[in-house]
Design a protein around this motif. Structure first.
Motif, mmCIF file in Angstrom:
data_model
loop_
_atom_site.group_PDB
_atom_site.id
_atom_site.type_symbol
_atom_site.label_atom_id
_atom_site.label_comp_id
_atom_site.label_asym_id
_atom_site.label_seq_id
_atom_site.Cartn_x
_atom_site.Cartn_y
_atom_site.Cartn_z
ATOM 1 N N ASN A 1 89.245 24.484 0.468
ATOM 2 C CA ASN A 1 87.915 24.597 -0.146
ATOM 3 C C ASN A 1 86.897 23.631 0.458
ATOM 4 O OD1 ASN A 1 89.005 22.271 -1.158
ATOM 5 N ND2 ASN A 1 88.393 22.627 -3.270
ATOM 6 N N LEU A 2 87.186 23.048 1.598
ATOM 7 C CA LEU A 2 86.256 22.090 2.212
ATOM 8 C C LEU A 2 84.909 22.727 2.567
ATOM 9 C CD1 LEU A 2 88.459 19.833 4.511
ATOM 10 C CD2 LEU A 2 87.358 19.249 2.359
ATOM 11 N N ASN A 3 84.902 23.987 2.952
ATOM 12 C CA ASN A 3 83.653 24.641 3.347
ATOM 13 C C ASN A 3 82.741 24.925 2.163
ATOM 14 O OD1 ASN A 3 84.460 24.606 5.983
ATOM 15 N ND2 ASN A 3 85.325 26.665 5.934
ATOM 16 N N THR A 4 83.281 24.939 0.940
ATOM 17 C CA THR A 4 82.464 25.268 -0.227
ATOM 18 C C THR A 4 81.983 24.030 -0.977
ATOM 19 O OG1 THR A 4 84.419 25.468 -1.619
ATOM 20 C CG2 THR A 4 83.637 27.478 -0.548
ATOM 21 N N LEU A 5 82.576 22.866 -0.721
ATOM 22 C CA LEU A 5 82.185 21.635 -1.418
ATOM 23 C C LEU A 5 80.998 20.965 -0.744
ATOM 24 C CD1 LEU A 5 85.648 19.912 -2.023
ATOM 25 C CD2 LEU A 5 84.225 21.029 -3.725
ATOM 26 N N THR A 6 80.123 20.381 -1.552
ATOM 27 C CA THR A 6 79.094 19.524 -0.983
ATOM 28 C C THR A 6 79.748 18.174 -0.682
ATOM 29 O OG1 THR A 6 78.403 18.582 -3.088
ATOM 30 C CG2 THR A 6 77.319 20.638 -2.386
ATOM 31 N N LEU A 7 79.103 17.355 0.113
ATOM 32 C CA LEU A 7 79.651 16.044 0.434
ATOM 33 C C LEU A 7 79.761 15.188 -0.825
ATOM 34 C CD1 LEU A 7 80.753 14.490 2.810
ATOM 35 C CD2 LEU A 7 78.489 13.543 3.180
ATOM 36 N N LYS A 8 78.796 15.335 -1.724
ATOM 37 C CA LYS A 8 78.832 14.577 -2.978
ATOM 38 C C LYS A 8 80.031 14.999 -3.830
ATOM 39 C CE LYS A 8 76.180 13.107 -6.904
ATOM 40 N NZ LYS A 8 74.977 13.090 -7.655
ATOM 41 N N GLU A 9 80.298 16.305 -3.929
ATOM 42 C CA GLU A 9 81.455 16.792 -4.686
ATOM 43 C C GLU A 9 82.756 16.302 -4.064
ATOM 44 O OE1 GLU A 9 79.743 21.062 -6.377
ATOM 45 O OE2 GLU A 9 80.578 20.955 -4.347
ATOM 46 N N LEU A 10 82.803 16.296 -2.745
ATOM 47 C CA LEU A 10 83.986 15.806 -2.057
ATOM 48 C C LEU A 10 84.201 14.325 -2.356
ATOM 49 C CD1 LEU A 10 86.255 16.493 -0.051
ATOM 50 C CD2 LEU A 10 84.706 15.798 1.779
ATOM 51 N N ALA A 11 83.125 13.539 -2.299
ATOM 52 C CA ALA A 11 83.222 12.106 -2.596
ATOM 53 C C ALA A 11 83.651 11.867 -4.039
ATOM 54 C CB ALA A 11 81.894 11.418 -2.311
#
Length: 164
Positions: free
Chosen positions: A48-58
């Motif tokens: 799901n890396l392509n669907t997450l924003t950088l903030k959501e990932l952090a």
């Protein structure tokens, strides 16, 4: 090389077992050597890396911090971090490392927040493998004694039979 100019560059490191980050060596820099680091659960999924924003990932990280002026060789134990963090106590199979990005600074810095462009080439990253002590399996005493008694009985019966 990773930088934060016109976008974001990060490198996702995956290890076969959980490790701790010890130090990083930068072989080249563009302006500053500020970097951001995040650790993720050992069940991290890249699907799901392509669907997450950088903030959501952090926000999904179990640990995140931004380090200032890492220079040519930087030990994470020196803790020159924008956030009060202790990376030396964190173990993970998945580490994300890149040029500084404010979403990895959970202190929401204002004055101390670096705004300049950062670019780095990582020459090496030193890690420490975390050793987990295996949990001892308890041996039930009554079961062990019963098994021992059955073996002794069997040996004595065998000896009697042989003597007849």
């Amino acid at each position: 090389m990773v930088d934060n100019h016109n976008g974001v560059d990060f490198i996702l490191l995956e290890f076969p077992s959980p490790i701790q980050l010890t130090s990083i060596t930068n072989t080249w820099q563009w302006y500053n050597t500020n970097l951001s680091v995040a650790a993720f659960k050992n069940t991290f999924s890249t699907s799901n890396l392509n669907t997450l924003t950088l903030k959501e990932l952090a926000e999904s990280a179990i640990f995140k911090a931004s380090y200032l002026n890492t220079g040519a060789h930087y030990s994470f134990a020196s803790n020159n971090s924008l956030t009060p963090s202790d990376i030396t106590q964190v173990s993970s199979q998945y580490w994300l490392i890149g040029a500084y990005n404010a979403v990895f600074n959970s202190a929401n810095c204002s004055k101390n927040c670096p705004t300049t462009v950062n670019g780095l080439k990582f020459g090496s990253i030193t890690t420490t493998k975390t050793t987990t002590t295996p949990t001892p399996t308890p041996v039930p005493t009554p079961g062990t004694l019963s098994l021992f008694a059955v073996v002794l009985l069997g040996l004595s019966l065998h000896k009697r039979r042989k003597a007849k």
